[in-house]
Design an enzyme around this catalytic site. Sequence first.
Site, PDB file in Angstrom:
ATOM      1  N   LYS A 203       0.860  -1.177   0.000  1.00  0.00           N
ATOM      2  CA  LYS A 203       0.000   0.000   0.000  1.00  0.00           C
ATOM      3  C   LYS A 203       0.900   1.233   0.000  1.00  0.00           C
ATOM      4  O   LYS A 203       1.598   1.506   0.970  1.00  0.00           O
ATOM      5  CB  LYS A 203      -0.927   0.007   1.211  1.00  0.00           C
ATOM      6  CG  LYS A 203      -1.901   1.174   1.212  1.00  0.00           C
ATOM      7  CD  LYS A 203      -2.840   1.107   2.402  1.00  0.00           C
ATOM      8  CE  LYS A 203      -3.810   2.274   2.403  1.00  0.00           C
ATOM      9  NZ  LYS A 203      -4.711   2.244   3.572  1.00  0.00           N
ATOM     10  N   LYS A 255      -2.058  -1.705  -3.807  1.00  0.00           N
ATOM     11  CA  LYS A 255      -2.903  -0.509  -3.783  1.00  0.00           C
ATOM     12  C   LYS A 255      -2.020   0.727  -3.809  1.00  0.00           C
ATOM     13  O   LYS A 255      -1.089   0.804  -2.989  1.00  0.00           O
ATOM     14  CB  LYS A 255      -3.763  -0.530  -2.515  1.00  0.00           C
ATOM     15  CG  LYS A 255      -4.689   0.665  -2.351  1.00  0.00           C
ATOM     16  CD  LYS A 255      -5.483   0.560  -1.059  1.00  0.00           C
ATOM     17  CE  LYS A 255      -6.420   1.762  -0.905  1.00  0.00           C
ATOM     18  NZ  LYS A 255      -7.198   1.703   0.339  1.00  0.00           N
TER      19      LYS A 255
END
Length: 330
Positions: A203, A255
Amino acid sequence: MTKYGSFPGSRPRRLRTTPVMRRMVAETRLHPADFILPAFVREGVSEPVPIQAMPGVVQHTRDSLKKAALEAVQAGISGIMLFGVPEESKKDALGTPGTDPDGILQVAIRDVRAEVGDDLLVMSDLCLDETIDHGHCGVLDEQGRVDNDATLERYAEMAQVQADAGAHVVGPSGMMDGQIGVIRDALDQIGREDVSILAYTAKYSSAFYGPFREAVGSSLKGDRKTYQQDPANLRESLRELALDLEEGADMVMVKPAGPYLDVLARVAEAVDVPVAAYQISGEYSMVEAAAEKGWVDRDRAILETLTGIKRAGARNILTYWATEVAQKLR
């Protein structure tokens, strides 16, 4: 005609002549089961609240969330990832609504499970940022820094209350060191070995999260660069990947999706567990804004971005277009 190498005997265009031909030889296909719908539910509202920075996306009421879940089932998508937005007055330094069995996220999990049962995977965001008064993904120490190990204690509690509420899958998104192992232990301690963990393995600290901050009513001041990954780094993601798998992750995620297709491809090549990618708010809003201006063909742009994510190696895609695209594919 003079022959140059394999031309004119070799003509790749023959495989592009008609829509049926192109469909037959397509190397990558989107399917409704590929998709997971992120959805926001807000406490204390009587009507869905439009998110200005994400045209077409709302903060749901409990009732409208149940309707969205039913539409997702009918469209054939696989899951719904729930984000709870508590009343501002309930936020505190520990993110108490995140571990309150009657907190909005836990209530929403129970609502959706009661509505759809096992026909849709009910996934829950396991993070403190929506429930904590300073907006970070963890509790702070005396110097105002995010305290990794103290945060893990809160994540363990969150995992247990989310599992008790009925989550099929928990999605730890805070990027704390050791979070997967702690959450796995916490779930196993209450006999919930059946609950899966979708690890937010890579992330990145991204500029594309902007619209999401409105969606969850974020109170964040500053940034999350001390725990989210540096956009310049790829090998670091592979280290995070190895640690998450060692700690018990069942699925892993990259992500954002679009700006990190190279990372997604490397992760997908490296593992034998399902790999997901999250097409985040900024990716969504850019397409919607450009389409509103008439600068891009909206439907084609949506399908092209999703196809690129799947081609790069995603088994599943979290996208705000999940239900819409699945309906069209069916």
